[in-house]
Enzyme design. Structure first.
Site, PDB file in Angstrom:
ATOM      1  N   CYS A 204      -5.144  12.894  12.875  1.00 36.00           N
ATOM      2  CA  CYS A 204      -5.761  11.587  12.664  1.00 36.00           C
ATOM      3  C   CYS A 204      -5.567  10.751  13.911  1.00 36.00           C
ATOM      4  CB  CYS A 204      -5.207  10.898  11.430  1.00 36.00           C
ATOM      5  SG  CYS A 204      -3.548  10.329  11.633  1.00 36.00           S
TER       6      CYS A 204
ATOM      7  N   ILE B 164       7.796   7.084  16.905  1.00 30.06           N
ATOM      8  CA  ILE B 164       7.483   7.814  15.663  1.00 30.06           C
ATOM      9  C   ILE B 164       6.234   8.679  15.826  1.00 30.06           C
ATOM     10  CG2 ILE B 164       7.053   7.612  13.168  1.00 30.06           C
ATOM     11  CD1 ILE B 164       9.732   6.413  13.868  1.00 30.06           C
TER      12      ILE B 164
ATOM     13  N   LEU C 134       7.325  19.820   7.362  1.00 31.16           N
ATOM     14  CA  LEU C 134       8.584  19.434   6.707  1.00 31.16           C
ATOM     15  C   LEU C 134       8.402  19.281   5.192  1.00 31.16           C
ATOM     16  CD1 LEU C 134       9.895  16.913   9.402  1.00 31.16           C
ATOM     17  CD2 LEU C 134      10.427  19.342   9.119  1.00 31.16           C
TER      18      LEU C 134
ATOM     19  N   ASP D  65       4.516   0.685  12.004  1.00 27.82           N
ATOM     20  CA  ASP D  65       3.315   0.055  11.440  1.00 27.82           C
ATOM     21  C   ASP D  65       3.149  -1.403  11.881  1.00 27.82           C
ATOM     22  OD1 ASP D  65       2.693   2.406  10.192  1.00 27.82           O
ATOM     23  OD2 ASP D  65       3.428   1.813   8.218  1.00 27.82           O
TER      24      ASP D  65
ATOM     25  N   ARG E 170      -4.475  10.960   4.366  1.00 28.76           N
ATOM     26  CA  ARG E 170      -3.410  11.937   4.517  1.00 28.76           C
ATOM     27  C   ARG E 170      -2.429  11.944   3.353  1.00 28.76           C
ATOM     28  NH1 ARG E 170      -1.873  14.446   8.758  1.00 28.76           N
ATOM     29  NH2 ARG E 170       0.222  14.267   7.886  1.00 28.76           N
TER      30      ARG E 170
ATOM     31  N   LYS F 256       0.833  -1.207   0.000  1.00 23.98           N
ATOM     32  CA  LYS F 256       0.000   0.000   0.000  1.00 23.98           C
ATOM     33  C   LYS F 256       0.867   1.255   0.000  1.00 23.98           C
ATOM     34  CE  LYS F 256      -1.773   1.631   4.013  1.00 23.98           C
ATOM     35  NZ  LYS F 256      -1.463   3.050   4.291  1.00 23.98           N
ATOM     36  N   ASN F 257       1.875   1.274   0.873  1.00 15.14           N
ATOM     37  CA  ASN F 257       2.631   2.517   1.052  1.00 15.14           C
ATOM     38  C   ASN F 257       3.651   2.783  -0.048  1.00 15.14           C
ATOM     39  OD1 ASN F 257       1.088   3.091   3.221  1.00 15.14           O
ATOM     40  ND2 ASN F 257       2.644   2.607   4.765  1.00 15.14           N
TER      41      ASN F 257
ATOM     42  N   ARG G  50       0.394  14.679  13.292  1.00 13.08           N
ATOM     43  CA  ARG G  50       0.919  14.494  11.938  1.00 13.08           C
ATOM     44  C   ARG G  50       0.950  15.780  11.095  1.00 13.08           C
ATOM     45  NH1 ARG G  50      -1.265   9.001   9.456  1.00 13.08           N
ATOM     46  NH2 ARG G  50       0.731   9.024   8.402  1.00 13.08           N
ATOM     47  N   PRO G  51       1.818  16.696  11.450  1.00 14.10           N
ATOM     48  CA  PRO G  51       1.914  17.940  10.681  1.00 14.10           C
ATOM     49  C   PRO G  51       2.547  17.730   9.302  1.00 14.10           C
ATOM     50  CG  PRO G  51       3.600  17.853  12.395  1.00 14.10           C
ATOM     51  CD  PRO G  51       2.756  16.644  12.580  1.00 14.10           C
ATOM     52  N   VAL G  52       2.484  18.795   8.462  1.00 12.08           N
ATOM     53  CA  VAL G  52       3.089  18.715   7.124  1.00 12.08           C
ATOM     54  C   VAL G  52       4.173  19.788   6.950  1.00 12.08           C
ATOM     55  CG1 VAL G  52       1.171  17.588   5.931  1.00 12.08           C
ATOM     56  CG2 VAL G  52       1.151  20.077   6.184  1.00 12.08           C
TER      57      VAL G  52
ATOM     58  N   ARG H 131      -8.822  -0.509   4.411  1.00 17.95           N
ATOM     59  CA  ARG H 131      -7.948   0.508   3.826  1.00 17.95           C
ATOM     60  C   ARG H 131      -6.591  -0.089   3.466  1.00 17.95           C
ATOM     61  NH1 ARG H 131      -7.278   5.821   7.080  1.00 17.95           N
ATOM     62  NH2 ARG H 131      -6.066   6.122   5.199  1.00 17.95           N
TER      63      ARG H 131
HETATM   64  N1  EPU Z   1       6.367  14.778  10.696  1.00 15.32           N
HETATM   65  C1  EPU Z   1       6.451  16.100  11.019  1.00 15.32           C
HETATM   66  N2  EPU Z   1       6.315  17.030  10.006  1.00 15.32           N
HETATM   67  C2  EPU Z   1       6.090  16.658   8.721  1.00 15.32           C
HETATM   68  C3  EPU Z   1       6.010  15.294   8.384  1.00 15.32           C
HETATM   69  C4  EPU Z   1       6.160  14.368   9.402  1.00 15.32           C
HETATM   70  O1  EPU Z   1       6.655  16.457  12.184  1.00 15.32           O
HETATM   71  O2  EPU Z   1       5.978  17.550   7.866  1.00 15.32           O
HETATM   72  C5  EPU Z   1       6.509  13.772  11.766  1.00 15.32           C
HETATM   73  C6  EPU Z   1       5.249  12.907  11.934  1.00 15.32           C
HETATM   74  O3  EPU Z   1       4.277  13.552  12.724  1.00 15.32           O
HETATM   75  C7  EPU Z   1       5.822  11.663  12.578  1.00 15.32           C
HETATM   76  C8  EPU Z   1       7.201  11.535  11.913  1.00 15.32           C
HETATM   77  O4  EPU Z   1       7.506  12.845  11.401  1.00 15.32           O
HETATM   78  O5  EPU Z   1       5.998  11.873  13.947  1.00 15.32           O
HETATM   79  C9  EPU Z   1       7.270  10.534  10.780  1.00 15.32           C
HETATM   80  O6  EPU Z   1       6.225  10.755   9.873  1.00 15.32           O
HETATM   81  P1  EPU Z   1       6.332  10.391   8.319  1.00 15.32           P
HETATM   82  O7  EPU Z   1       6.296  11.663   7.541  1.00 15.32           O
HETATM   83  O8  EPU Z   1       7.518   9.500   8.123  1.00 15.32           O
HETATM   84  O9  EPU Z   1       5.007   9.596   8.087  1.00 15.32           O
HETATM   85  P2  EPU Z   1       4.066   9.609   6.799  1.00 15.32           P
HETATM   86  O10 EPU Z   1       4.882   9.799   5.580  1.00 15.32           O
HETATM   87  O11 EPU Z   1       2.920  10.515   7.031  1.00 15.32           O
HETATM   88  C10 EPU Z   1       4.246   7.052   6.264  1.00 15.32           C
HETATM   89  C11 EPU Z   1       3.297   5.899   6.132  1.00 15.32           C
HETATM   90  C12 EPU Z   1       2.749   5.545   7.517  1.00 15.32           C
HETATM   91  C13 EPU Z   1       3.926   5.157   8.403  1.00 15.32           C
HETATM   92  C14 EPU Z   1       4.934   6.327   8.466  1.00 15.32           C
HETATM   93  C15 EPU Z   1       6.187   5.990   9.253  1.00 15.32           C
HETATM   94  C16 EPU Z   1       2.369   6.066   3.922  1.00 15.32           C
HETATM   95  C17 EPU Z   1       1.203   6.330   3.049  1.00 15.32           C
HETATM   96  N3  EPU Z   1       2.212   6.250   5.231  1.00 15.32           N
HETATM   97  O12 EPU Z   1       3.492   8.142   6.806  1.00 15.32           O
HETATM   98  O13 EPU Z   1       1.903   4.416   7.341  1.00 15.32           O
HETATM   99  O14 EPU Z   1       3.478   4.868   9.696  1.00 15.32           O
HETATM  100  O15 EPU Z   1       5.331   6.689   7.111  1.00 15.32           O
HETATM  101  O16 EPU Z   1       6.833   4.890   8.714  1.00 15.32           O
HETATM  102  O17 EPU Z   1       3.427   5.678   3.427  1.00 15.32           O
HETATM  103  C18 EPU Z   1       0.046   3.020   7.756  1.00 15.32           C
HETATM  104  O18 EPU Z   1       0.288   2.474   6.671  1.00 15.32           O
HETATM  105  O19 EPU Z   1      -0.772   2.554   8.589  1.00 15.32           O
HETATM  106  C19 EPU Z   1       0.757   4.260   8.083  1.00 15.32           C
HETATM  107  C20 EPU Z   1       0.330   5.101   9.023  1.00 15.32           C
END
Ligand code: EPU
Length: 429
Positions: A126, A338, A135, A316, A102, A22-23, A131-133, A408
Site C-alpha cells: 500500500c 515504523i 508475523l 499516524d 488491509r 477507527k483503529n 506491510r507484510p503479514v 476513510r
Molecule cells: N510488520 C511486519 N510483518 C507483519 C506485520 C507488521 O513486518 O506481519 C511490520 C509493518 O510492515 C510495519 C510494522 O511491522 O513496519 C508495524 O506494523 P503494524 O502491524 O503495527 O501495523 P498495522 O497493524 O498494519 C496499525 C494501524 C495503522 C498504524 C500501525 C502502527 C489499524 C487498522 N492500522 O496497522 O494505522 O499506522 O498500526 O501504529 O489499526 C492509519 O490509521 O492510517 C494506519 C495506517
C-alpha cells in the site's frame, strides 16, 4: 471524485467533538466473528472504512444493524452497531475486498479459531510501504494452525481447534497483537504474547473481548496472557475516542493559531504527541470536557521527533507534525521508524512552498515564513490530512484532490473545521 477547497489564513476557535477511534472500531467489528451472540458497539464513527468492513463481514454472513438516532442525539454522536455472526456462511475473504482495506486480513484469526478454517487473500502493498503479514501468520502457526499459501491466499486450518502457545513478536505489531489475542481467546489452554503492542486500541479490544467472556490480562503492557475458553458470548462496548483525530486537530490549531476544545479527547492516549506540541510552544490543558489546545500565534519552535510504537510518538501523526513544522522558526528533524515509505506527503507539502529534505528515514524540515496555496493530491489517509493542515495556514486557495482517502478515517472533517472558522468546503464530483 470529491475535492476539498481551503482558503488559508483563518484562526480556529471553538469546539470539535472527537469521534470513536477507527483503529479500535475495525478490530472490534472483526472480533464479532468469534461469537454467535450479539455484540453491540457504541460510538462507532461514520467512516468509509467502517462501511467497507460492514460489507466484508456481510460476505462472511455477519448481520449488522445500525441503530437509529435517539432523541437528544446530535449528528456528531457515534453510531451503534448490533453485530450478529450467528451464522458464518463463508470463511473466504476475497482479494477484491481485502486489497481495499488491509485490516480486513485480520478476519483470519477469529475465523480459524471459531470455524477451524479460513482462506484470506494476502493484502498486498500500500502507499505507506510493503506491510507484510508474516508475523500474523507466525502467531497463528504458534497456536497450532496449519498454514498454506495458495494462489495469493493464506489458508489457515485447525480442524480440532487452536491450542495455546507462546508467541514472541520480533517486532512490535498492532495487527499481530490483535489477531493473536483474538485467536488465543478461543484456543485450548493458555497463551503468552511477548513484545506485544501496547497501543490504547489493543487495550480497548482486550476489554471488549473480556466482556464477551475471554480471559485476557496484561493488555497495555508488552506481555499479554490469554487463557482460552471454549465459547464466547455477547456484550455491549463503547469505542474509545480517536487519539489520531485528536492529535490532528491539535496540530491544526497549532498551525493556524486560536483555541480549540477537543471534546471527549483523553490526553493520556497521546501524551507523547502533546509533549511534542508543548515543546513546540503550544498550550495543552486537560479539562473535564476534553483537552483544550491553544496557540497564540507567536510562532512554532522546531522539534526533533522519531516515531515509535506506543507510548512513543505515533507514526499516524508523523505527516501532520511535518505539516506543522513547515512553518516553524528553524529546522526540525522527523524520523519515521515504523513504515519505510511513509513520506508521500513530502512532495505535496513542497508544492505548497515547504522546504523539506529527505535522507532515508529522516526528514529535515526548514521552517518558512509563508506557504502558498496550490492544487495537491492526497495519497493516503494521514498524508491527506497533513495537506489540509498546511492549507489552513497557506496564503490563498488549496484544492486537495482524491478526498476519498480522508473519508476513510476522518468523520465530517470539513464540517468540524468549518464550525471553528476554517474556510473549507467539499466540492462534489
Ligand atoms: N510488520 C511486519 N510483518 C507483519 C506485520 C507488521 O513486518 O506481519 C511490520 C509493518 O510492515 C510495519 C510494522 O511491522 O513496519 C508495524 O506494523 P503494524 O502491524 O503495527 O501495523 P498495522 O497493524 O498494519 C496499525 C494501524 C495503522 C498504524 C500501525 C502502527 C489499524 C487498522 N492500522 O496497522 O494505522 O499506522 O498500526 O501504529 O489499526 C492509519 O490509521 O492510517 C494506519 C495506517
Amino acid at each position: 471524485m470529491d475535492r476539498i477547497r481551503i482558503t488559508g489564513g483563518q484562526r480556529l476557535n471553538g469546539s470539535i467533538p472527537i469521534s470513536g477511534a477507527k483503529n479500535a472500531t475495525l478490530p472490534l467489528m472483526i472480533a464479532s466473528l468469534l461469537t454467535d451472540q450479539i455484540l453491540i458497539l457504541d460510538n462507532v464513527p461514520r467512516l468509509a472504512d467502517v462501511g467497507l468492513l460492514q460489507r466484508i463481514l456481510g460476505n462472511h454472513g455477519v448481520d449488522i444493524m445500525v441503530g437509529g438516532k435517539r432523541t437528544g442525539e446530535t449528528q456528531y454522536d457515534g453510531q451503534t452497531l448490533h453485530i450478529s455472526a450467528a451464522n458464518i456462511v463463508d470463511t473466504t475473504a476475497p482479494y477484491e475486498l481485502v486489497s481495499r482495506m488491509r485490516a480486513s486480513f485480520w478476519v483470519i484469526a477469529p475465523l480459524v479459531a471459531r470455524m477451524g478454517e479460513a482462506r484470506v487473500s494476502m493484502p498486498g502493498g500500500c502507499a505507506i510501504g510493503t506491510r507484510p503479514v508474516d508475523l500474523l501468520i507466525m502467531a497463528l502457526d504458534n497456536l497450532g494452525a496449519e498454514i498454506e499459501i495458495d494462489r495469493g491466499y493464506v489458508v489457515a486450518r485447525a480442524r480440532n481447534g487452536l491450542r495455546g502457545g507462546n508467541i514472541r513478536f520480533p517486532k512490535v505489531t498492532v495487527g499481530g497483537t490483535h489477531t493473536a489475542m483474538m485467536a488465543a481467546s478461543l484456543a485450548r489452554g493458555g497463551t503468552v504474547i511477548e513484545n506485544a503492542a501496547r497501543e490504547p486500541e489493543i487495550v480497548d479490544v482486550a476489554d471488549c473481548l473480556n466482556k464477551i467472556g475471554a480471559s485476557i490480562s496484561g493488555a497495555g503492557t508488552a506481555r499479554i496472557v490469554v487463557e482460552g475458553v471454549p465459547k464466547l458470548n455477547g456484550a455491549r462496548h463503547r469505542v474509545l475516542p480517536d487519539r489520531i483525530e485528536t492529535g490532528t486537530y491539535a496540530m491544526a490549531v497549532a498551525m493556524t493559531g486560536g483555541e480549540l476544545l477537543l471534546e471527549n479527547a483523553r490526553p493520556e492516549l497521546l501524551q507523547a504527541a502533546f509533549d511534542v506540541l508543548v515543546q513546540a510552544g503550544v498550550e495543552v490543558t486537560a479539562t473535564n470536557a476534553g483537552v483544550r489546545v491553544a496557540c497564540n500565534g507567536a510562532g512554532i519552535t522546531p522539534v526533533e521527533v522519531s516515531t515509535s510504537p506506543f507510548p512513543g510518538f505515533p507514526t499516524d501523526l508523523q505527516a501532520q507534525l511535518m505539516a506543522l513544522m513547515t512553518r516553524a522558526k528553524g529546522t526540525s528533524h522527523i524520523t519515521e521508524t515504523i513504515f519505510e515509505n511513509r513520506f508521500m506527503h513530502v512532495q505535496e507539502l513542497v508544492r505548497l512552498g515547504a522546504r523539506i529534505h529527505l535522507a532515508g528515514e529522516c526528514a529535515t524540515i526548514e521552517g518558512v515564513e509563508t506557504l502558498k496555496g496550490a492544487p495537491v493530491m492526497a495519497t493516503d489517509l494521514r498524508a491527506s490530512v497533513s495537506l489540509v493542515i498546511a492549507a489552513l495556514a497557506a496564503e490563498g486557495e488549496t484544492v486537495v484532490n482524491r478526498v476519498y482517502h480522508l473519508d476513510r478515517g476522518f468523520e465530517r472533517l470539513e464540517d468540524k473545521l468549518a464550525a471553528c472558522g476554517a474556510a473549507i468546503e467539499r466540492l462534489s464530483g
